[in-house]
Scaffold this active site. Structure first.
Site, mmCIF file in Angstrom:
data_model
loop_
_atom_site.group_PDB
_atom_site.id
_atom_site.type_symbol
_atom_site.label_atom_id
_atom_site.label_comp_id
_atom_site.label_asym_id
_atom_site.label_seq_id
_atom_site.Cartn_x
_atom_site.Cartn_y
_atom_site.Cartn_z
ATOM 1 N N LYS A 85 10.307 -49.631 -32.840
ATOM 2 C CA LYS A 85 10.557 -48.355 -32.584
ATOM 3 C C LYS A 85 11.459 -47.607 -33.469
ATOM 4 C CE LYS A 85 11.007 -46.547 -27.632
ATOM 5 N NZ LYS A 85 11.757 -46.627 -26.715
ATOM 6 N N ILE A 86 10.730 -46.637 -34.079
ATOM 7 C CA ILE A 86 11.324 -45.700 -35.198
ATOM 8 C C ILE A 86 11.372 -44.320 -34.703
ATOM 9 C CG2 ILE A 86 11.038 -44.882 -37.637
ATOM 10 C CD1 ILE A 86 11.140 -47.783 -37.896
#
Ligand code: G3P
Length: 232
Positions: A85-86
């Site tokens: 998750k960025i």
């Protein structure tokens, strides 16, 4: 539309997983920070993954590109199936591009506009997370944003999965499915609310009560005929 649970709480995850409705789990630093600080973080994440199977999104906490990429490698070294998750930032998009080149899947989080979703898709994201509830919280319309993203995806044929995230109630789930989101990730409370309906409870209560009365009547008749036979 597949269902994920948005939680890091083992009890909630275990319960929802036991219902057989989950295809994955999403976590974030805030959700992890609510849990027992004595837990080993990697053990904790592995246990979450073991309980649900399938997708697990784990978020980076670095804010610079190289830090995010470094954390991503560390995450996949512990959980090889993890999706990274960025956050939706310029540094984040550069990290997504780099990780995509290395075939590490990414879920771009904190997306609040169709334009941001478009950029994330172009950076090579595997998933885009549209935050419905937080948009509603500030007087905007989260579902409208999701609808626009889904329309764009239909026209452009993007091969990037749309996650409806930050859900507040079951109608968010229903509307996300109607609009064409690929996945909805919901907190335990929303999944539980979606499961329950007072008419289901009342209906089941009546079925069981009626069947119990039937069994009692059958037992009474059996007893009656036994007494009759004995008295002959
Ligand atoms: O998956 C996104 C989610 O964790 C954010 O939800 O409830 O903190 O807005 P919320």
């Amino acid at each position: 539309m597949r269902l994920f649970i948005d939680s890091a709480n083992l009890e909630e995850i275990r319960t929802a997983a036991s219902w057989g409705i989950l295809s994955g789990v999403t976590t974030n630093p805030t959700l992890l920070a609510k849990e027992d600080p004595t837990l080993d973080p990697w053990e904790h994440l592995r246990e979450i993954h073991r309980l649900v199977g399938g997708h697990i999104s784990v978020e980076v906490t670095a804010t610079d590109t190289s830090g995010m990429v470094r954390e991503a490698y560390e995450i996949v070294s512990h959980i090889s199936e993890a999706v990274i998750k960025i956050p939706m930032t310029p540094e984040g998009m550069a990290a997504v591009r780099e990780l995509t080149r290395e075939n590490i899947p990414t879920n771009v989080t904190l997306i609040f506009s169709p334009a941001q979703a478009l950029l994330a898709a172009n950076a090579g994201a595997s998933f885009v997370s549209i935050f419905l509830g937080r948009l509603d919280d500030v007087g905007s319309d989260g579902l409208r944003v999701l609808e626009t993203v889904c329309d764009i995806w239909d026209r452009q044929g993007f091969d990037v999965e749309i996650i409806a995230a930050s859900l507040r109630h079951p109608m968010h789930l229903v509307e996300a499915a109607r609009l064409g989101a690929d996945i909805a990730t919901a907190p335990f409370r929303v999944l539980h609310q979606a499961m329950k309906h007072p008419l289901t409870d009342l209906g089941l209560q009546a079925f069981l009560e009626d069947y119990r009365r039937l069994q009692e009547e059958q037992a009474r008749r059996r007893q009656l005929s036994l007494t009759e036979v004995a008295s002959r």
